[in-house]
Design an enzyme around this catalytic site. Structure first.
Site, PDB file in Angstrom:
ATOM      1  N   ASP A 133       1.229   0.471   3.355  1.00  0.00           N
ATOM      2  CA  ASP A 133       1.192   1.576   4.495  1.00  0.00           C
ATOM      3  C   ASP A 133       1.085   0.692   6.660  1.00  0.00           C
ATOM      4  O   ASP A 133       1.747   0.185   5.879  1.00  0.00           O
ATOM      5  CB  ASP A 133      -0.932   1.785   4.331  1.00  0.00           C
ATOM      6  CG  ASP A 133      -1.553   3.163   5.907  1.00  0.00           C
ATOM      7  OD1 ASP A 133      -1.018   3.544   5.887  1.00  0.00           O
ATOM      8  OD2 ASP A 133      -1.931   2.618   6.106  1.00  0.00           O
TER       9      ASP A 133
ATOM     10  N   GLU B 188      -6.824   8.768  21.062  1.00  0.00           N
ATOM     11  CA  GLU B 188      -7.625   9.898  21.757  1.00  0.00           C
ATOM     12  C   GLU B 188      -9.221   8.800  22.779  1.00  0.00           C
ATOM     13  O   GLU B 188      -9.009   9.314  24.432  1.00  0.00           O
ATOM     14  CB  GLU B 188      -8.739  10.771  20.987  1.00  0.00           C
ATOM     15  CG  GLU B 188      -8.350  12.024  20.785  1.00  0.00           C
ATOM     16  CD  GLU B 188      -8.612  12.894  20.680  1.00  0.00           C
ATOM     17  OE1 GLU B 188     -10.189  12.754  20.311  1.00  0.00           O
ATOM     18  OE2 GLU B 188      -8.678  13.439  21.741  1.00  0.00           O
TER      19      GLU B 188
ATOM     20  N   ARG C  30       3.787   4.722  20.889  1.00  0.00           N
ATOM     21  CA  ARG C  30       2.871   6.791  20.172  1.00  0.00           C
ATOM     22  C   ARG C  30       2.938   7.091  21.360  1.00  0.00           C
ATOM     23  O   ARG C  30       2.670   7.478  22.139  1.00  0.00           O
ATOM     24  CB  ARG C  30       1.798   6.599  19.623  1.00  0.00           C
ATOM     25  CG  ARG C  30       2.176   5.596  18.260  1.00  0.00           C
ATOM     26  CD  ARG C  30       0.564   4.531  17.967  1.00  0.00           C
ATOM     27  NE  ARG C  30      -0.057   6.319  17.245  1.00  0.00           N
ATOM     28  CZ  ARG C  30      -0.592   5.817  16.215  1.00  0.00           C
ATOM     29  NH1 ARG C  30       0.220   5.258  15.768  1.00  0.00           N
ATOM     30  NH2 ARG C  30      -0.935   7.206  15.797  1.00  0.00           N
TER      31      ARG C  30
ATOM     32  N   GLY D 256       3.241   7.193   8.276  1.00  0.00           N
ATOM     33  CA  GLY D 256       3.516   8.729   8.918  1.00  0.00           C
ATOM     34  C   GLY D 256       3.965   8.878   9.710  1.00  0.00           C
ATOM     35  O   GLY D 256       4.419  10.096  10.914  1.00  0.00           O
TER      36      GLY D 256
ATOM     37  N   LYS E 111       2.867   8.648  -1.220  1.00  0.00           N
ATOM     38  CA  LYS E 111       2.682   8.196  -1.164  1.00  0.00           C
ATOM     39  C   LYS E 111       1.924   7.460  -2.347  1.00  0.00           C
ATOM     40  O   LYS E 111       3.564   6.244  -3.230  1.00  0.00           O
ATOM     41  CB  LYS E 111       1.673   6.925  -0.591  1.00  0.00           C
ATOM     42  CG  LYS E 111       1.470   6.949   0.894  1.00  0.00           C
ATOM     43  CD  LYS E 111       0.548   7.005   1.719  1.00  0.00           C
ATOM     44  CE  LYS E 111       0.882   6.363   3.333  1.00  0.00           C
ATOM     45  NZ  LYS E 111       0.028   5.924   4.133  1.00  0.00           N
TER      46      LYS E 111
ATOM     47  N   ASP F 147      -5.367   0.697   4.557  1.00  0.00           N
ATOM     48  CA  ASP F 147      -6.442   0.231   5.128  1.00  0.00           C
ATOM     49  C   ASP F 147      -7.032   1.792   4.958  1.00  0.00           C
ATOM     50  O   ASP F 147      -8.559   2.052   5.773  1.00  0.00           O
ATOM     51  CB  ASP F 147      -6.102   0.295   6.750  1.00  0.00           C
ATOM     52  CG  ASP F 147      -6.184   1.024   7.367  1.00  0.00           C
ATOM     53  OD1 ASP F 147      -4.359   1.748   7.009  1.00  0.00           O
ATOM     54  OD2 ASP F 147      -6.233   1.321   8.611  1.00  0.00           O
TER      55      ASP F 147
ATOM     56  N   ASN G 267      -6.165   7.786   3.416  1.00  0.00           N
ATOM     57  CA  ASN G 267      -5.046   8.299   3.214  1.00  0.00           C
ATOM     58  C   ASN G 267      -4.208   7.134   2.012  1.00  0.00           C
ATOM     59  O   ASN G 267      -2.939   7.447   1.560  1.00  0.00           O
ATOM     60  CB  ASN G 267      -4.226   8.402   4.018  1.00  0.00           C
ATOM     61  CG  ASN G 267      -3.416   7.494   4.726  1.00  0.00           C
ATOM     62  OD1 ASN G 267      -4.420   6.162   4.643  1.00  0.00           O
ATOM     63  ND2 ASN G 267      -2.904   7.820   5.997  1.00  0.00           N
ATOM     64  N   ASP G 268      -4.947   6.437   1.359  1.00  0.00           N
ATOM     65  CA  ASP G 268      -4.041   4.994   0.700  1.00  0.00           C
ATOM     66  C   ASP G 268      -4.782   4.727  -0.456  1.00  0.00           C
ATOM     67  O   ASP G 268      -4.003   4.142  -0.759  1.00  0.00           O
ATOM     68  CB  ASP G 268      -3.748   3.383   2.074  1.00  0.00           C
ATOM     69  CG  ASP G 268      -3.576   3.848   3.328  1.00  0.00           C
ATOM     70  OD1 ASP G 268      -1.920   4.397   3.248  1.00  0.00           O
ATOM     71  OD2 ASP G 268      -3.974   3.080   4.103  1.00  0.00           O
TER      72      ASP G 268
END
Lengths: 364, 1400
Positions: free
Chosen positions: B404, B515, B621, B703, B817, B836, B839-840
């Site tokens: 990731d 954020e 980003r 992503g 993934k 981490d 989503n992994d």
């Protein structure tokens, strides 16, 4: 003491002693950090050659010594099973000994041996059997050590089966029980010595004591009278009773019996039968009277009478010496082969270029 | 077995899911007995079930079943051994394994007990007051009070809290791994109940569904005062969550104990078996085969012998026999003999292998991995953790790492780094990526921190620009826009402030670190957000008008999701009564919605997008900020009702909400953009370089946008300039876009599928004739990946992917993934997935080895992983030290096991041949049994734990050593065969020497006694034991005291045993009684044979090893020698290896091939290869220069060069050009063919050839992820300006390396950069191929368009077909796999949580 970066953890400032404990930082121990001091033998070619040579240098002299002493003893051997009994084949011989089982005179035969080299006392008398599977599983386990050692109560003799009870009668426990005892070798020998082949024959006494292992005499075999043990000679076979004539009336007295009970690893074996405490000279003739009772004919076995002397290394047996010499010699040869190979394909010691991942163009 | 259990578990689960709805009477003191209590137990066993269950577990191993059968057979009369001699080791082996289970379970029990005894306040209906109770005593229906930071003891219905609104904040980290706080809201009817009310609160009844595993769903009603109130999932507080930021929360227990959702979700720890263990199984099967062969030989021979010969052997009393020796019944003799042999030759199967392996692995993981200080992260106080010990050796065989990005390669600590406001770029920092790239180019950027910047630095904020800081911005360009920009940062978010309301101490709880970074930035710029209520946000604004607390009414929050890629708030400034819409989001979505009529937009668009391009190139980003003023009437009368309707609709709510949102998020005014740095973790580039040198392929699945991913990949050395880089993307394939535009989704999809297929084919062709020196890399985006993973393409994709050093998959979903991982895994490659976040999880579970990054975000990844480490860089230690060691150790140990058992077992077999295969053995059955469990037990374990071929520092210094494990050199057929071979010939030597030399006719002592059987047996056994240990001595590489201890001790113990056991009572010792002391030891021959036989056995082995080492040394041999040399030179190996960065040593493969020049890292490309297709493109002139060509230009470098000239704050020019605006600088450099003004919004430009380099990169980057674009529909694409070819300013083209002398087609221009004396620029040829051959990208730029078109790769992909936008299709062949079947949909739903936007 510690290599750099390997110091034991320093104590934190005194005030932080409490915090120090809470941390999950692993302790700096050599064993967990896999930095135990180690000897790392990395052999350079020179060392390899050295090791080969060293092995050779150690083994070859030992081999020479062993060979010398392995060849030094004198051994005389005569096979008698075929010639002692009339008959063209083993079947005929078998029926002959069965027919004459009760008559020792008919089973007696005489053979002559000439002493080739001086045989200083003690001269050991052996019988050699071939084709007797003393190492057969059924045979090996068919004994009772406890019974032999004199134990009488609480015995488990079931392993002795089929020779546990006499004729299958449960009240007649055989003692010593089992196949091994039951098949006790019962040929006997007498030796007449004719000095220089022509002198007056004299009986050589063959001692039957001191032939068994002292521990067997002391611990394993007790002094008791056998019960229900080979009460009558079965004409089909051998199987001696324990009598004074056969070497002793009790297991502890009968050292031949002890030797018989120590089973042999291979179907061809020798057992110590007696000791002649007289020096034999080269040229002496020995007239051997054999009472040929033991039936080896049914299974085509072989019987031999053997006389031998020993050295500190044992009887006549060049194998150990030769094995040492061959192994040591091989080590020398390998040293040479290794050196040749090294010359043929030299390589720098510790050369990073030899690393496969550093070698250019790995075609694959 | 495991499957069955899973099924049962599932069945059980299903049953409970179907359970009838439950009715709960609150606070009555009466508890329904059918509902589980709150006592929980995670133990596997109870006192009573331990024995049967743990035993059952043990019998899941075939070997244990075998040994039990053997033990059972040994009770039969056919056993050659005494029964207890087979039972003892079996019981020891099972006992040790069960003891381990028991201890582990006891630990769980203690933990359970601690949890069960935690205290919580429960409302006692009798005494009408709160009493302390243990968690275990809490019952369904109880009302409990949870105070701040406590965990909820059970699943609760939230009744009330101390806040007015009846809300509370919870942290769900234990549940789903998300660290941000979530708001929970009590039903309106109960939120105002006071404690007193609660006591009387008895009338309420809850009707709800039965316990289930759905974390985010709840259906139930509360019956209160005759009314039926629906309960939303927002009012459910789940066990495992913590109460945060709220003093108290009161709730009624609805599910307790094992019926809580967290328990329903509890998955068993992953149970994976290592590659090596599977090979072990195979060897065991081979051994079984051998065993059967031996048994057959034995039994057939013996039955024949018994039939034909035994009758003659009267001394066996053959006429009076048991059945098993009966000559009349050869069939039964055969059978009995087979059983006998089966027991006898059991020594071929190492009984203690499994238990030893288990011990060794536990020691390796608990003793070494968990305790390794090199993997301890001090900042987070996290040591490494091996969650399973099954896979240690697998760590030494990893071929492919799937990683990731965010939080794994990067720190997931976001820092506000740069921004662009009103077309002016601010911020002087230099990102690590830029530094890395500059370093690669040989220049050093001046990144000294300026003293004045220090005071502004804080967490989340790493920004300094004197034009903005303090009050300076009042006089900056366009202060109104700047002010609005800051205001947006302070208002447009969902952050919750916490702690004291002063700027120094306040804490922000944010859904994502991005954020938080933006809010902190606002604070630093003087817009201090400090208070949030349900409807308002208060900001202390420092403007030219002074410092004021301004309260904004937040009317609506249009939330972020990955489809919308933006979030908005609608606010009303209380003082001015103006309605404002603030929107922040991805550049593409914001640009689409800009107000075309608003003049400043047009002026800012271009420069802002260029800044975003720069920022992106520097690995930052970016987020685009915009606002709109709303018409109040329209808002109140038209939009607001629609919004409410959409929000409350029951069907398709999400779609409706986003449709309504769409209506208001338009006519935006651009403010600028922000750039946030997610720093690479420490040591990542070094780590990746090391891993690459260890021959490990790395696939990064992220992503991120493509260009960000590529930049990061370059920065962390994943992609290097020495690599041939291919890009697969369906964006910018003209035909596909045409089809999309035309609305023909199926066609578009088919075309896209074809395009991907062709790309892969092209790449395959390009790779075909290259040898190993050519390094390749593939960059693929999520949408293309979905096609590449389809059935007909995945094998090809895999083939090319595996040929690559690096693969970067951008814009991938969690499901993808997992799919990619499975694909690689199924190929047979050993895969390691590291991640981490939640989503992994899929990826981690599908890989052979899952590694979680611990100590940061949630626990989800860690909980599903096999290993947890705190930092990515620890992978090197984990793999190159622990993995490598473990692999070698365990292979060596296992091989040694088989070797010794084969050796020993064969001696038994051979001897049996000398006794007519009657089943007799020459050894005593007791010490025969102890062979495995005592005399040769310790040594293999010590090998397995302590052996080390080279010091661990050397393992890191020479990563190539790792490849031995990948090639499985230690445990392949050859290795196994050689070990077994050496056991065979050693057995032969032993048998010859012992049975010939010590046969029973030989006399071995002066006293004249010949050898007897037991004596020969002891001799044979002794030489076996010594030989076996000598073998160990030979293979050992390092001798520590433990080795000495185990090796010498094992042998000494054997002799001690002989002596001591000889004095045991005759009943026990039987044949050994006084044997050694009185018979064996006094014989001189015994000792001579003990010296000779092992020597003779080892000599050939030694020769073979030494010759092999001399002629073709294995890598570790060479490193051992190097280590020795270092030591001899007086250099300490540890410090030598430890101090030099691992990646500088040794000379790389490339350096070895091409010499030193390659190490300079200056745009290296492998040498000219005439067979190569794409080298055919290089003009002869270029070749004639004889210089090394500049190959794949890193896009970052390109931008960096420009940036250096543009940005007045950069490097050496900082003092020279302080006032020069970036735009001016860039404009002045604009080339002739395309002017800056003609530049389309770059982020919207279709990727030309989807090249990641140059302009193409930004084009691709702007395109949303597959899922987004599928949903977004054609409208978005419709708004794209038609662009042919590369619409990019030539000034931004990559500066070339040495100018090719023969090339004159391009315009050249002077450059200040010494490295790039003459950048050449050519407009890119219009080509819409989706695969571009990256190394040629700069070359291609030098070519006339025609030649470009001849590039077969590109040509092949120029599919002239009209079409429309892609969308989900029913054609399963073409459809992206995520649509393929329902099961996958289900998985997708599982990860739905993870798809949520936190990381974007």
């Amino acid at each position: 003491m510690f290599p750099p970066g390997e110091e034991p953890p320093k104590d934190g400032p005194p005030g932080e002693a409490g915090l120090e404990k809470k941390t999950k930082e692993p302790a700096n121990k050599r064993i967990t950090q896999q930095t135990l001091p180690a000897c790392k033998p990395v052999l350079e070619p020179v060392w390899v050659v050295f090791i080969f040579l060293a092995i050779g240098v150690v083994l070859v002299p030992i081999g020479a010594v062993c060979l010398y002493y392995g060849l030094k003893p004198v051994e005389l051997s005569v096979r008698y099973d075929q010639v002692c009994v009339p008959g063209g084949n083993n079947r005929a011989r078998e029926s002959y000994i069965i027919q004459n089982a009760a008559d020792d005179a008919n089973l007696t035969c005489t053979m002559t041996l000439e002493v080739s080299d001086d045989m200083p006392a003690p001269v050991y008398v052996y019988y050699e059997l071939n084709g007797v599977y003393q190492n057969h599983r059924r045979y090996v386990k068919s004994r009772s050590d406890m019974q032999l050692a004199g134990e009488t109560s609480g015995l488990a003799t079931n392993l002795c089966d089929p020779q546990e009870y006499l004729n299958g009668n449960n009240s007649l426990l055989i003692n010593p029980c089992g196949l091994i005892a039951w098949s006790f070798f019962n040929d006997t020998y007498e030796v007449l010595r004719v000095p220089n082949g022509s002198g007056p024959a004299a009986n050589l006494s063959i001692s039957d004591t001191g032939i068994a292992f002292s521990s067997d005499v002391k611990y394993r075999f007790a002094n008791y009278t056998p019960e229900n043990f080979n009460p009558t000679l079965d004409s089909n076979r051998g199987g001696a009773n324990l009598t004074a004539a056969s070497g002793g009336a009790t297991p502890q007295e009968n050292e031949r019996f002890m030797n018989w009970m120590r089973v042999a690893a291979l179907p061809r074996f020798r057992k110590l039968w007696g000791i002649i405490h007289t020096d034999l000279k080269a040229g002496d003739k020995l007239n051997i009277t054999i009472y040929n009772r033991y039936n080896t004919y049914s299974f085509d076995g072989q019987k031999s009478f053997v006389l031998g002397t020993t050295t500190w290394l044992g009887g006549k047996n060049p194998f150990l010496g030769i094995a040492y010499l061959v192994t040591g010699g091989l080590s020398f040869v390998l040293a040479v082969v290794y050196m040749v190979l090294r010359l043929y394909k030299p390589r720098k010691f510790g050369d990073p270029a030899a690393l496969s991942f550093n070698r250019p163009a790995a075609p694959s | 077995m495991g499957k069955l259990r899973d099924k049962l578990r599932k069945a059980g689960k299903g049953h409970s899911d179907e359970q009838e709805k439950r009715v709960i009477n609150i606070n009555t003191g009466h508890h329904d007995r059918h509902y589980a209590g709150n006592e929980t137990s995670t133990t596997k066993y109870s006192v009573w079930t331990f024995l049967p269950k743990a035993l059952f577990e043990q019998y899941r191993r075939v070997a244990n079943i075998y040994f039990t059968i053997v033990a059972a057979l040994s009770l039969t009369p056919y056993s050659p051994v005494r029964a207890w001699t087979t039972w003892t080791p079996l019981i020891i082996v099972l006992g040790v394994a069960m003891l381990k289970e028991g201890i582990e379970d006891y630990k769980r029990y203690k933990l359970d007990k601690e949890i069960n005894n935690r205290q919580v306040q429960v409302l006692d209906p009798e005494q009408s007051e709160y009493v302390e109770k243990s968690w275990k005593d809490v019952k369904v229906g109880d009302i409990v009070v949870v105070t701040k930071d406590q965990q909820f003891p059970a699943d609760l219905l939230f009744l009330t809290s101390e806040t007015e609104e009846g809300t509370c904040y919870i942290e769900t980290m234990n549940l789903d791994g998300e660290t941000n706080l979530k708001i929970k809201k009590a039903p309106d009817e109960t939120k105002d109940l006071s404690q007193l009310d609660l006591i009387k609160f008895r009338e309420a009844t809850i009707e709800c569904e039965g316990p289930n595993a759905r974390l985010y769903q709840f259906t139930g009603n509360m019956l209160l005062d005759g009314k039926t109130l629906p309960i939303s999932p927002a009012a459910i507080l789940l066990r495992g969550c913590n109460l945060r930021n709220t003093a108290k929360a009161v709730g009624a227990v609805i599910y307790a104990g094992h019926e809580t959702k967290i328990f329903k979700n509890a998955a068993p720890a992953p149970s994976k078996r290592s590659h090596l263990e599977r090979i072990v199984d195979k060897i065991i099967f081979f051994m079984f085969g051998l065993l059967f062969a031996f048994c057959l030989v034995t039994s057939i021979y013996f039955s024949q012998w018994t039939k034909n010969k035994s009758l003659q052997n009267w001394y066996l009393d053959p006429t009076d026999t048991e059945k098993e020796y009966s000559p009349d019944n050869p069939g039964f003799v055969w059978f009995a003999s087979f059983i006998t042999a089966f027991i006898l030759y059991g020594y071929l199967i190492p009984i203690s292998l499994y238990v030893s392996m288990e011990l060794v692995k536990i020691a390796q993981s608990m003793g070494f991995i968990n305790k390794d200080r090199d993997m301890y992260h001090a900042e987070t106080d996290t040591p490494a953790l091996a969650r399973t010990s099954n896979l240690n050796e697998e760590l030494g065989m990893v071929n492919t790492i799937l990683s990731d990005k965010t939080g794994t390669l990067t720190r997931n600590v976001m820092e506000f780094f740069k921004c662009s406001i009103a077309g002016v770029a601010y911020g002087a920092g230099i990102t690590e990526i830029e530094k890395a790239n500059a370093l690669r180019k040989g220049t050093v950027l001046d990144d000294r921190e300026r003293p004045e910047a220090v005071k502004w630095r804080e967490r989340f904020f790493n920004f300094y620009d004197e034009r903005l800081m303090g009050d300076a911005w009042f006089t900056a360009k366009d202060p109104e826009t700047v002010e609005m920009f800051f205001r947006l940062l302070a208002v447009c978010h969902t952050v919750i402030p916490d702690g004291p309301t002063n700027p120094e101490e306040i804490k922000y709880e944010a859904e994502s670190p991005d954020e938080a970074a933006l809010v902190v930035a606002a604070k630093c710029f003087g817009f201090f957000f400090f208070k949030r209520t349900n409807t308002t946000v208060t900001v202390r604004e420092n403007t030219a008008r002074g410092v004021n607390d301004v309260e904004y009414e937040v009317l609506n929050v249009l939330e972020f999701n990955s489809t919308r890629k933006r979030m908005s708030v609608i606010i009303k400034e209380k003082s001015s009564d103006k309605l404002l819409l603030f929107t922040k989001g991805a550049d593409t979505v914001i640009y689409e919605r800009l107000d075309p009529g608003y003049a400043p937009n047009a002026a800012m668009k271009e420069s802002t997008s260029r800044h975003m391009e720069d920022f992106g190139a520097a690995g930052l980003r970016t987020l685009c900020l915009s606002y709109a003023e709303l018409d109040k009437d329209w808002y109140n009368n038209t939009w607001q009702p629609e919004w409410v309707a959409a929000k409350t609709s029951l069907q398709d709510r999400d779609v409706k909400v986003s449709e309504v949102s769409e209506k208001i998020e338009k006519n935006l005014r651009l403010l600028g953009c922000t750039a946030i740095e997610d720093k690479l973790q420490d040591g990542v580039p070094e780590c990746i370089r090391t891993l690459a040198m260890a021959g490990i392929r790395i696939w990064v699945l992220t992503g991120d946008k493509m260009e960000t991913a590529i930049n990061i990949a370059f920065a962390c050395s994943l992609l290097t300039e020495a690599m041939h880089q291919f890009t697969i993307s369906v964006y910018g394939v003209k035909a596909v876009e045409d089809a999309e535009e035309a609305g023909d989704k199926e066609l578009a999809e088919r075309l896209a599928h074809e395009a991907v297929g062709k790309s892969i084919a092209t790449i395959k062709a390009a790779m075909e004739d290259k040898d190993e020196r050519h390094q390749f890399a593939i960059v693929i985006d999520g949408k293309a990946l979905s096609y590449a993973l389809s059935k007909d393409l995945n094998q090809d994709f895999l083939a090319v992917g595996l040929r690559c050093k690096a693969v970067v998959c951008c814009r991938v979903s969690p499901l993808q993934k997992a799919q990619v991982t499975t694909l690689v895994r199924n190929h047979g490659d050993t895969t390691l997935a590291i991640g981490d976040g939640a989503n992994d999880v899929g990826m981690i579970q599908s890989a052979h080895i899952g590694v979680g990054i611990s100590g940061q975000e949630g626990m989800q990844a860690v909980m599903s992983a096999d290993f947890a480490i705190a930092q990515f860089r620890f992978l090197t230690t984990l793999l190159l030290v622990h993995g490598r060691y473990s692999y070698k150790r365990i292979s060596r140990m296992v091989l040694f096991f088989f070797y010794k058992n084969m050796l020993f077992g064969t001696t038994i077999f051979v001897f049996n041949g000398f006794n007519a295969f009657s089943g007799q053995f020459i050894y005593n059955d007791f010490y025969m049994t102890l062979f495995n469990v005592v005399f040769t037990a310790l040594t293999p374990v010590v090998i397995g734990i302590f052996d080390r071929d080279v010091d661990k520092q050397m393992g890191l210094k020479y990563p190539g050593l790792y490849m031995q494990g990948q090639r499985n050199e230690y445990f392949n057929f050859k290795a196994i065969a050689l070990w077994l071979l050496s056991s065979m010939y050693q057995c032969a030597i032993i048998m010859v020497f012992v049975l010939v030399g010590c046969n029973s006719t030989e006399v071995d002592r002066e006293s004249g006694n010949p050898y007897t059987m037991w004596q020969t047996g002891v001799l044979m056994y002794t030489v076996v034991v010594i030989t076996v240990h000598m073998q160990v001595c030979q293979v050992l590489d390092q001798w520590t005291w433990v080795h000495h201890l185990s090796i010498w001790l094992s042998q000494i113990v054997w002799f001690l045993y002989l002596i001591v056991y000889g004095y045991f009572p005759l009943f026990f010792s039987s044949d050994l009684y006084h044997l050694f002391t009185n018979i064996v030891a006094p014989s001189p021959q015994f000792w001579w044979y003990c010296l000779l036989v092992p020597c003779a056995c080892q000599l050939p082995d030694f020769f073979f090893r030494m010759t092999k080492k001399q002629i073709s040394p294995e890598d570790h041999h060479v490193v051992q020698e190097i280590q020795k040399k270092l030591k001899r030179a007086g250099k300490d190996v540890v410090s030598e290896a430890g101090q030099s960065p691992v990646y500088q040593q040794p000379p790389s493969v490339l350096a070895a091939i091409f010499g030193e020049q390659t190490t300079k890292n200056t745009g290296f490309v492998p040498p000219y290869d005439p067979r190569s297709k794409f080298y055919g493109l290089v003009s002869s002139g270029a070749r004639a220069t004889g210089k090394i060509e500049t190959g794949a230009r890193n896009p970052v470098l390109t931008h960096l060069d420009q940036e250096l000239t543009d940005n007045p704050y950069r490097g050496k020019k900082k003092s020279a050009l302080p006032a020069l605006s970036p735009k001016g600088a860039s404009g002045s450099k604009a080339g002739p063919s395309a002017s800056g003004s003609s530049l389309p919004p770059v982020s919207e430009g279709p990727a030309n050839g989807a090249s990641p380099t140059g302009a193409g990169a930004m084009g691709v980057a702007g395109v949303p992820s597959s899922a987004a674009s599928l949903l977004a529909g054609p409208t978005k694409v419709g708004t794209l300006p038609p662009v042919n070819g590369a619409g990019k300013p030539p000034g931004r083209l990559p500066p070339m390396g040495p100018p090719p002398s023969g090339l004159s087609g391009g315009d050249t221009m002077p450059s200040n950069n010494s490295d790039a004396p003459a950048p050449t620029s050519i407009p890119m040829a219009p080509a819409s191929g989706s695969a571009s051959l990256a190394p040629s990208s700069s070359l291609r730029n030098r070519l006339p368009p025609l030649q470009q078109a001849n590039n077969p790769a590109l040509q092949a992909l120029t599919a002239p077909a009209p079409g429309a936008i892609a969308s989900p299709s029913t054609d399963s062949r073409l459809a992206p796999p995520e649509n393929a079947n329902a099961q996958e949909q289900e998985i997708l739903a599982t990860y739905a949580n993870a798809i949520k936007p936190t990381k974007h």
